[in-house]
Scaffold this active site. Structure first.
Site, mmCIF file in Angstrom:
data_model
loop_
_atom_site.group_PDB
_atom_site.id
_atom_site.type_symbol
_atom_site.label_atom_id
_atom_site.label_comp_id
_atom_site.label_asym_id
_atom_site.label_seq_id
_atom_site.Cartn_x
_atom_site.Cartn_y
_atom_site.Cartn_z
ATOM 1 N N LYS A 22 26.677 -8.980 59.819
ATOM 2 C CA LYS A 22 28.060 -8.459 59.725
ATOM 3 C C LYS A 22 28.674 -8.400 61.123
ATOM 4 O O LYS A 22 29.806 -8.844 61.338
ATOM 5 C CB LYS A 22 28.037 -7.061 59.126
ATOM 6 C CG LYS A 22 29.343 -6.291 59.268
ATOM 7 C CD LYS A 22 29.310 -4.909 58.634
ATOM 8 C CE LYS A 22 28.734 -3.865 59.513
ATOM 9 N NZ LYS A 22 29.631 -3.347 60.575
ATOM 10 N N ASN A 23 27.906 -7.898 62.091
ATOM 11 C CA ASN A 23 28.458 -7.648 63.433
ATOM 12 C C ASN A 23 28.526 -8.892 64.299
ATOM 13 O O ASN A 23 28.971 -8.829 65.445
ATOM 14 C CB ASN A 23 27.677 -6.528 64.127
ATOM 15 C CG ASN A 23 27.930 -5.191 63.447
ATOM 16 O OD1 ASN A 23 28.825 -5.091 62.598
ATOM 17 N ND2 ASN A 23 27.144 -4.199 63.782
ATOM 18 N N CYS A 116 36.476 7.667 63.705
ATOM 19 C CA CYS A 116 35.782 7.481 62.429
ATOM 20 C C CYS A 116 34.674 8.525 62.389
ATOM 21 O O CYS A 116 34.526 9.339 63.291
ATOM 22 C CB CYS A 116 35.230 6.064 62.307
ATOM 23 S SG CYS A 116 33.810 5.817 63.320
ATOM 24 N N ARG A 121 35.521 7.113 69.320
ATOM 25 C CA ARG A 121 35.464 5.660 69.551
ATOM 26 C C ARG A 121 36.723 5.150 70.262
ATOM 27 O O ARG A 121 37.529 4.409 69.718
ATOM 28 C CB ARG A 121 35.206 4.942 68.233
ATOM 29 C CG ARG A 121 33.905 5.417 67.599
ATOM 30 C CD ARG A 121 33.532 4.686 66.367
ATOM 31 N NE ARG A 121 33.009 3.355 66.665
ATOM 32 C CZ ARG A 121 32.607 2.518 65.692
ATOM 33 N NH1 ARG A 121 32.700 2.886 64.439
ATOM 34 N NH2 ARG A 121 32.147 1.319 65.996
ATOM 35 N N ASP A 303 22.306 1.510 65.424
ATOM 36 C CA ASP A 303 22.564 1.233 64.000
ATOM 37 C C ASP A 303 21.312 1.369 63.135
ATOM 38 O O ASP A 303 21.411 1.243 61.914
ATOM 39 C CB ASP A 303 23.140 -0.174 63.823
ATOM 40 C CG ASP A 303 24.534 -0.280 64.395
ATOM 41 O OD1 ASP A 303 25.040 -1.401 64.525
ATOM 42 O OD2 ASP A 303 25.111 0.768 64.742
ATOM 43 N N ARG A 396 29.998 -1.812 52.634
ATOM 44 C CA ARG A 396 30.638 -2.402 53.816
ATOM 45 C C ARG A 396 29.641 -3.260 54.591
ATOM 46 O O ARG A 396 30.008 -4.210 55.257
ATOM 47 C CB ARG A 396 31.151 -1.292 54.755
ATOM 48 C CG ARG A 396 32.290 -0.496 54.205
ATOM 49 C CD ARG A 396 32.883 0.403 55.252
ATOM 50 N NE ARG A 396 33.211 -0.346 56.468
ATOM 51 C CZ ARG A 396 33.756 0.207 57.559
ATOM 52 N NH1 ARG A 396 33.996 1.499 57.573
ATOM 53 N NH2 ARG A 396 34.040 -0.513 58.619
HETATM 54 C C1 EPZ Z 1 29.741 -2.296 67.636
HETATM 55 O O1 EPZ Z 1 30.750 -1.305 67.585
HETATM 56 C C2 EPZ Z 1 29.191 -2.392 66.223
HETATM 57 N N1 EPZ Z 1 30.247 -2.799 65.312
HETATM 58 C C3 EPZ Z 1 28.625 -1.031 65.793
HETATM 59 O O2 EPZ Z 1 28.050 -1.199 64.500
HETATM 60 C C4 EPZ Z 1 27.522 -0.638 66.769
HETATM 61 O O3 EPZ Z 1 27.039 0.651 66.425
HETATM 62 C C5 EPZ Z 1 28.079 -0.616 68.199
HETATM 63 O O4 EPZ Z 1 28.664 -1.898 68.523
HETATM 64 C C6 EPZ Z 1 27.006 -0.314 69.235
HETATM 65 O O5 EPZ Z 1 25.984 -1.250 69.149
HETATM 66 C C7 EPZ Z 1 30.594 -4.114 65.257
HETATM 67 O O6 EPZ Z 1 30.078 -4.936 65.978
HETATM 68 C C8 EPZ Z 1 31.652 -4.480 64.259
HETATM 69 P P1 EPZ Z 1 30.803 0.002 71.352
HETATM 70 P P2 EPZ Z 1 31.713 -1.058 68.870
HETATM 71 O O7 EPZ Z 1 32.151 -0.361 71.845
HETATM 72 O O8 EPZ Z 1 31.984 -2.333 69.559
HETATM 73 C C9 EPZ Z 1 32.123 3.902 73.646
HETATM 74 C C10 EPZ Z 1 27.666 -0.681 62.245
HETATM 75 O O9 EPZ Z 1 27.123 0.287 61.695
HETATM 76 N N2 EPZ Z 1 33.309 3.137 74.034
HETATM 77 O O10 EPZ Z 1 29.604 -0.696 71.915
HETATM 78 O O11 EPZ Z 1 32.864 -0.259 68.414
HETATM 79 C C11 EPZ Z 1 32.145 4.253 72.159
HETATM 80 O O12 EPZ Z 1 32.889 5.435 71.953
HETATM 81 C C12 EPZ Z 1 28.619 -0.452 63.399
HETATM 82 O O13 EPZ Z 1 27.476 -1.884 61.913
HETATM 83 C C13 EPZ Z 1 34.201 3.698 74.952
HETATM 84 O O14 EPZ Z 1 34.010 4.820 75.424
HETATM 85 O O15 EPZ Z 1 30.754 -0.150 69.768
HETATM 86 C C14 EPZ Z 1 30.684 4.450 71.836
HETATM 87 O O16 EPZ Z 1 30.301 5.765 72.192
HETATM 88 C C15 EPZ Z 1 28.799 1.023 63.714
HETATM 89 N N3 EPZ Z 1 35.306 2.991 75.307
HETATM 90 C C16 EPZ Z 1 29.991 3.448 72.774
HETATM 91 O O17 EPZ Z 1 30.947 3.082 73.771
HETATM 92 C C17 EPZ Z 1 35.557 1.735 74.805
HETATM 93 O O18 EPZ Z 1 36.583 1.130 75.194
HETATM 94 C C18 EPZ Z 1 29.529 2.182 72.074
HETATM 95 O O19 EPZ Z 1 30.655 1.606 71.491
HETATM 96 C C19 EPZ Z 1 34.641 1.184 73.891
HETATM 97 C C20 EPZ Z 1 33.526 1.891 73.524
#
Ligand code: EPZ
Length: 417
Positions: A22-23, A116, A121, A303, A396
């Site tokens: 998915k990701n 969410c 996020r 995850d 999802r």
């Molecule tokens: C991706 O989300 C995945 N989703 C998530 O999977 C996964 O948990 C996550 O990466 C971490 O591996 C998809 O790929 C569609 P991040 P993403 O930006 O990109 C902080 C699932 O269950 N952050 O790496 O949104 C954020 O708040 C989903 O399949 C900032 O502070 O994750 C979080 O604490 C859930 N500022 C951390 O970084 C930003 O601009 C990781 O977020 C961006 C992120």
């Protein structure tokens, strides 16, 4: 609203086919915006989130055919660059269209994703990175309004955000000049996206390391690509096999995408065999407590934290789990406690004391991976029936999970509530 009913205590035995990630599929679909010819994707999973992304791209004017696991996306005649709130709020990954829209058209209007269940996020890293590439960014009525001809730049991430790495890699592929991104995410899905973009004519190197270099090009063409296997789905089924003390093999998986996780399964007492794309777990021995800290790749995946917790609830001993990636990703804990688990929370740490057995109970899904954890807990419960409501969260990220678990011996069914 559907419910899933589980009568646990039965060891899972058999093989399960892992679907496309998915990701990986979601950013790949977003990246097709950059292509001025049609793209073809193979091994696309049939998931609600994929349908949501399909709807979003179609709203821009893309022509999409999706049958089985085969998808063609023709974004050559895109006629909009606005991603509306009603679609973005449903799925945070919709925000991944910002970079490609900006890269291709020099402008984009994308709703802020909002928070969410697992945290606020923010998207500050995405926006700071795009500004470094020369975009002007404004926030108007809950939308990000981005504009500008992108120029290559150097940008260092405060945190190796997966989505920000993907958004900036896509935007920079069309910037004028060279971009170097430091402290980026190294997940396998980033590498898959870089392969896809390079096959469209981009010039990206370093994906999978913490420094990615992108030489901007004037246009990107169509291509054909196969989505990598879903490592989180593979891990979820392997944990289900462990938690039920069964013997489960996942097919079409990639063990290199789960290095730390597989090590933790061995520490917990699993007999693990890896043969090419098959990973087998046999958990006849007693499960042992292990400490887990989630980290960006190649660390233990956030995850898989909730699913691992369900298994550790019935392991011998005390496990300390630390969630270092998200600020609120223990939504499964209250429901697990209602099933007899012994878990204490202290900020982003959880102390999981193994109990002899869990008991089935009516529980509620809250987010995708917490829901998967409740399914695993229901399968492991040695008495009673578990009824999980709000199963749309599960749909999802997992295709027909009840059918695939039933095929390896689970007593599980979906009922329309
Ligand atoms: C991706 O989300 C995945 N989703 C998530 O999977 C996964 O948990 C996550 O990466 C971490 O591996 C998809 O790929 C569609 P991040 P993403 O930006 O990109 C902080 C699932 O269950 N952050 O790496 O949104 C954020 O708040 C989903 O399949 C900032 O502070 O994750 C979080 O604490 C859930 N500022 C951390 O970084 C930003 O601009 C990781 O977020 C961006 C992120």
């Amino acid at each position: 609203m559907d419910k899933i009913l589980i009568r646990g205590g039965r060891p899972l035995r058999g093989t399960v086919q892992v679907r496309g990630a998915k990701n990986a599929a979601l950013p790949l679909m977003a990246a097709s915006i950059l292509a001025e010819e049609a793209c073809t994707l193979h091994n696309v999973p049939c998931l609600h989130d994929v349908f949501t992304m399909d709807k979003l791209l179609s709203a821009f004017g893309a022509k999409i055919e999706f049958t089985g696991r085969y998808m063609t996306i023709d974004a050559s005649t895109l006629d909009s660059h606005v991603a509306h709130y009603d679609l973005v709020r449903k799925m945070r990954a919709s925000f991944f269209v910002l970079g490609p829209l900006l890269g291709r058209f020099g402008k984009a209007r994308v709703s802020l994703p909002g928070g969410c269940a697992i945290g606020t996020r923010p998207v500050d890293i995405h926006l700071k990175g795009l500004e470094a590439l020369g975009a002007s960014i404004a926030i108007e009525d809950g939308y990000v309004v981005a504009e500008g001809a992108l120029k290559g730049a150097e940008f260092s991430f405060d945190f190796p955000s997966v989505g920000a790495t993907e958004n900036l890699m896509m935007a920079a592929s069309r910037a004028k000049g060279v971009t170097r991104l430091f402290n980026v995410a190294r997940e396998p899905e980033i590498v898959d996206l870089a392969h896809f973009l390079n096959s469209m004519g981009a010039q990206i190197s370093g994906a999978g390391t913490d420094l990615i270099t992108i030489v901007g090009v004037d246009s990107l063409g169509g291509t054909e690509h196969t989505v990598i296997p879903d490592r989180i789905e593979a891990g979820t089924f392997l944990i289900a096999g462990m938690a039920t003390r069964g013997d489960v093999t996942v097919l079409n998986a990639n063990a290199d995408h789960l290095p730390t996780f597989l090590g933790k399964l061995r520490d917990a007492g699993a007999e693990l065999e890896v043969h090419g794309t098959r990973i087998r777990v046999n958990a006849s021995a007693a499960l042992k407590a292990v400490d887990v800290t989630t980290l960006p790749f190649p660390g233990f995946p956030t995850d898989l934290q909730a699913q691992m917790m369900s298994m550790l609830c019935v392991a011998d001993g005390v496990s300390i789990m630390r969630e270092s990636v998200f600020e609120n990703r223990f939504m499964q804990v209250a429901e697990l406690i209602r099933m007899g688990a012994d878990i204490g929370l202290d900020g982003n740490s959880a102390v999981v004391r193994g109990v002899k057995a869990l008991s089935g109970a009516p529980v509620m899904a809250s987010d995708l991976r917490a829901s998967a954890a409740l399914v695993i807990a229901g399968l492991a419960a040695s008495k009673g029936e578990t009824s999980i409501s709000r199963v749309y969260h599960i749909d999802r990220g997992y295709e027909r999970i009840e059918e695939r678990l039933a095929s390896i011996g689970a007593d599980i069914e979906r009922v329309n509530d």
